[in-house]
Design an enzyme around this catalytic site. Structure first.
Site, PDB file in Angstrom:
ATOM      1  N   CYS A 104     -41.873  -9.313  17.799  1.00  0.00           N
ATOM      2  CA  CYS A 104     -42.377 -10.524  18.035  1.00  0.00           C
ATOM      3  C   CYS A 104     -43.189 -10.549  19.289  1.00  0.00           C
ATOM      4  O   CYS A 104     -44.529 -11.270  19.130  1.00  0.00           O
ATOM      5  CB  CYS A 104     -41.214 -11.629  18.648  1.00  0.00           C
ATOM      6  SG  CYS A 104     -39.834 -11.677  17.636  1.00  0.00           S
ATOM      7  N   ASP A 105     -43.119  -9.983  20.199  1.00  0.00           N
ATOM      8  CA  ASP A 105     -43.949 -10.125  21.376  1.00  0.00           C
ATOM      9  C   ASP A 105     -44.786  -8.928  21.730  1.00  0.00           C
ATOM     10  O   ASP A 105     -45.551  -8.936  22.879  1.00  0.00           O
ATOM     11  CB  ASP A 105     -42.958 -10.557  22.724  1.00  0.00           C
ATOM     12  CG  ASP A 105     -42.313 -11.835  22.341  1.00  0.00           C
ATOM     13  OD1 ASP A 105     -42.802 -12.703  21.683  1.00  0.00           O
ATOM     14  OD2 ASP A 105     -41.353 -11.956  22.937  1.00  0.00           O
TER      15      ASP A 105
ATOM     16  N   CYS B 199     -37.437  -9.212  21.736  1.00  0.00           N
ATOM     17  CA  CYS B 199     -38.018  -8.761  20.192  1.00  0.00           C
ATOM     18  C   CYS B 199     -39.342  -8.149  20.584  1.00  0.00           C
ATOM     19  O   CYS B 199     -40.286  -9.041  20.713  1.00  0.00           O
ATOM     20  CB  CYS B 199     -37.823  -9.987  19.592  1.00  0.00           C
ATOM     21  SG  CYS B 199     -38.439  -9.722  17.840  1.00  0.00           S
TER      22      CYS B 199
END
Ligand code: NDP
Length: 322
Positions: A150-151, A147
């Site tokens: 997200c990261d 993701c």
């Protein structure tokens, strides 16, 4: 004496019939539990094999509102679980192995019990497809991510790989150029599957380098990923690349195997919604990544969980009047 103590401490057996059963314990499932219990519906949540869902596999979550300094994914999910329990939802860490949605009350069979419910919310999520490369599992959440939203921000000024050739891979590659020094797209074919507009955007971006006919063979590192072996499948030549991270974007698989043949799924296996969160069967609702392949965020899944619980409450009220 011993027998008396046993009799005094004897707990009643688990309740088998509930107003609503929620299958899945990600943001969608927990939020549905909070709302259903607050609506005074007797609610059971069956958590499945990975309580907490995909966020248990990620590190820091910076984009979930309410946490100004960010929060670790597992901590966010533990907190959601506590809140769901505090509202009155019964949570069982068990795996659903079969369902019968053909007649009411609906039946749900786990590894150890059979439960019944007047309404069901399916919140089983989706799982990112895995490459199957050596080291992928070992370095998951230690440089291997599924993701970018997200990261991505954790990979500032680093060389990053994105595996895949579809819209997700292009979207992730473009997004990651905000942080990365360079983004290397590794694709197993010599042309992309992504839509023309996404291809054009990726080709125009000078930070994105394409490696065609290439597959990832091995991921290595110490504490985190620092090297990846890539093989060109046309020439069989191997190349070692020093990288800080690898984003796998080769598609998702909705966790709907259990429901195949009972509720309507689209050709990719996602649940088809009819009217808000209602599925093709009256009384069965769905929330989160199990039907949503567009947004796939914790916050949107939580939103869908809230919607499903409100829809269930309305459905149960309407049906009790019949
Ligand atoms: P897709 O299934 O469209 O693409 C997956 C990509 O990964 C393909 O290029 C495929 O290769 C490759 N792949 C699959 N398995 C492997 C493997 N084992 N090893 C290496 N490569 C592999 O998935 P997406 O997640 O990209 O998209 C899913 C849906 O969501 C699509 O309909 C897409 O259009 C949509 N979407 C739309 C977006 C947008 O409009 N902005 C953004 C994201 C998704 P190959 O090409 O060889 O099959």
């Amino acid at each position: 004496m011993q027998a008396e103590i046993r009799a005094e401490n004897k707990q009643p057996g688990p309740k088998k019939k509930f107003d609503v059963i929620i299958i899945g314990a990600g943001p969608a499932g927990y939020t549905a539990g909070i709302y259903a219990s607050r609506a005074k519906r007797e609610t059971l949540l069956i958590s499945g094999t990975l309580p907490g869902g995909q966020l248990m596999l990620t590190t820091e979550v910076e984009n979930y509102p309410g946490f100004s300094d960010g929060i670790m994914g597992p901590e966010l999910m533990t907190t959601m679980r506590k809140q769901t329990e505090r509202m009155g939802t019964t949570i069982i860490d068990d795996e659903v192995v079969n369902v019968d949605f053909r007649r009411k009350p609906f039946k749900i069979l786990t590894n150890s019990e059979e439960y019944e419910a007047d309404a069901v919310i399916i919140a089983t999520g989706a799982s990112p497809r895995k490459l199957g490369a050596k080291g992928e599992q070992e370095f998951s959440a230690r440089g291997v991510s599924y993701c970018a939203t997200c990261d991505g921000p954790f990979f500032k000024n680093q060389e990053i790989i994105v595996a895949g050739g579809g819209d997700s891979a292009m979207e992730e590659a473009i997004f990651l150029t905000k942080f990365a020094k360079n983004v290397h797209v590794i694709h197993r074919k010599d042309k992309l599957r992504a839509s023309k507009i996404m291809q054009d955007r990726a080709f125009e971006n000078s930070k994105i380098k394409f490696h065609w006919n290439s597959v990832i063979e091995e991921i290595r590192g110490k504490e985190k990923v620092n090297q990846v072996t890539i093989k060109n499948v046309s020439t069989n030549q191997q190349e070692m690349m020093d990288v800080g991270g690898l984003f796998v974007a080769i598609g998702h698989e909705p966790n709907t195997k259990l429901f195949k043949g009972q509720i309507e799924l689209d050709e990719q296996g996602y649940i088809v919604l009819k009217n808000n969160t209602r599925t093709s069967i009256e009384g069965i609702f769905a929330a989160g990544d199990v039907h949503d392949h567009r947004y796939r965020q914790a916050i949107t899944a939580a939103g869908f969980g809230c919607m499903a619980a409100i829809d269930v409450d309305k459905y149960l009220s309407e049906n009790s009047r019949k």
